[in-house]
Design an enzyme around this catalytic site. Structure first.
Site, PDB file in Angstrom:
ATOM      1  N   HIS A  85       0.856  -1.195   0.000  1.00 15.58           N
ATOM      2  CA  HIS A  85       0.000   0.000   0.000  1.00 15.58           C
ATOM      3  C   HIS A  85       0.888   1.239   0.000  1.00 15.58           C
ATOM      4  O   HIS A  85       2.009   1.217   0.519  1.00 15.58           O
ATOM      5  CB  HIS A  85      -0.914  -0.012   1.233  1.00 15.58           C
ATOM      6  CG  HIS A  85      -1.971   1.034   1.193  1.00 15.58           C
ATOM      7  ND1 HIS A  85      -1.747   2.341   1.592  1.00 15.58           N
ATOM      8  CD2 HIS A  85      -3.267   0.980   0.796  1.00 15.58           C
ATOM      9  CE1 HIS A  85      -2.857   3.034   1.445  1.00 15.58           C
ATOM     10  NE2 HIS A  85      -3.791   2.241   0.954  1.00 15.58           N
ATOM     11  N   GLU A 133      -3.554   3.067  -7.473  1.00 15.09           N
ATOM     12  CA  GLU A 133      -4.051   4.174  -6.650  1.00 15.09           C
ATOM     13  C   GLU A 133      -2.981   5.263  -6.538  1.00 15.09           C
ATOM     14  O   GLU A 133      -2.047   5.142  -5.751  1.00 15.09           O
ATOM     15  CB  GLU A 133      -4.488   3.690  -5.264  1.00 15.09           C
ATOM     16  CG  GLU A 133      -3.618   2.666  -4.587  1.00 15.09           C
ATOM     17  CD  GLU A 133      -4.040   2.422  -3.157  1.00 15.09           C
ATOM     18  OE1 GLU A 133      -5.195   2.701  -2.800  1.00 15.09           O
ATOM     19  OE2 GLU A 133      -3.197   1.968  -2.379  1.00 15.09           O
TER      20      GLU A 133
END
Length: 214
Positions: A85, A133
């Site tokens: 992430h 993202e």
């Protein structure tokens, strides 16, 4: 469409959010999962919601103090794990090790990436999915599918060029049902979101709004 709700380290009630997600999934038929902090994995899993880890380390059982072991995550009830992430970046070698550790423990994997080039590199590691993202959009409420739809389309193409079996998810700024539809239209098969549900006054209402168009 797969909806993966990352609770990050937000000061929310993970069991309440998980219960809302489980009920929303049952009522809508949409696949919804929740990724709590590691200490809450078992409690979240006991709600019946599909449970994911936020991270696993590239280690094997043994002398690994302080690490998140994939087998322990699976034993706590997790079905999958996020890796890399944007708030927890890892080196490429460690990224590969984490994916292999997850596979060893029978966990699905979603590797996060900033851009289409990184999506291609991540797809080469053979995860189940890659989530694109852009970090500048995370937590803004502006979805990448709206801010720069080319990124999503290019990410889908980049993954397909490397391994057509790797799904592409859309992350960053996802918060409404329209965002899910836009992500799907651009070729994504899932979405990764956090604050839109984790920080909502009514997580169930936020989830119902999210999956209503589906």
């Amino acid at each position: 469409m797969f909806v993966l709700v990352n609770l990050k380290a937000y000061p929310c009630d993970p069991v309440a959010v998980a219960t809302a997600a489980a009920n929303a999934a049952d009522d809508s038929g949409v696949r919804i999962a929740v990724a709590p902090q590691a200490a809450h994995l078992e409690a979240v899993s006991e709600t019946g919601v599909e449970t994911w880890s936020q991270h696993v380390d590239p280690v094997e059982p043994g002398s690994q103090t302080g690490h998140t072991l994939a087998e322990t995550v699976a034993d706590a009830g997790a079905a999958g794990t996020l890796v890399n992430h944007s708030e927890y970046r890892v080196k490429l070698a460690d990224l590969d090790g984490s994916v292999r550790a997850a596979e060893r423990a029978g966990l699905e994997t979603v590797v996060c990436a900033n851009n289409p080039a990184q999506v291609g590199a991540a797809a080469a590691l053979g995860p189940d999915a890659v989530a694109v993202e852009p970090p500048e959009l995370i937590g803004t409420g502006t979805p990448v599918s709206q801010a720069d739809p080319d990124i999503v389309e290019d990410a889908v193409a980049a993954a397909a060029a490397v391994d057509p079996a790797v799904d592409v998810f859309c992350g960053a700024g996802i918060s409404t049902g329209e965002d899910l539809v836009a992500a799907s239209d651009l070729g994504a098969t899932g979405v990764l979101l956090a604050s839109g549900v984790a920080k909502a006054d009514d997580p169930r209402a936020a989830l119902d709004d999210l999956v209503a168009p589906l």
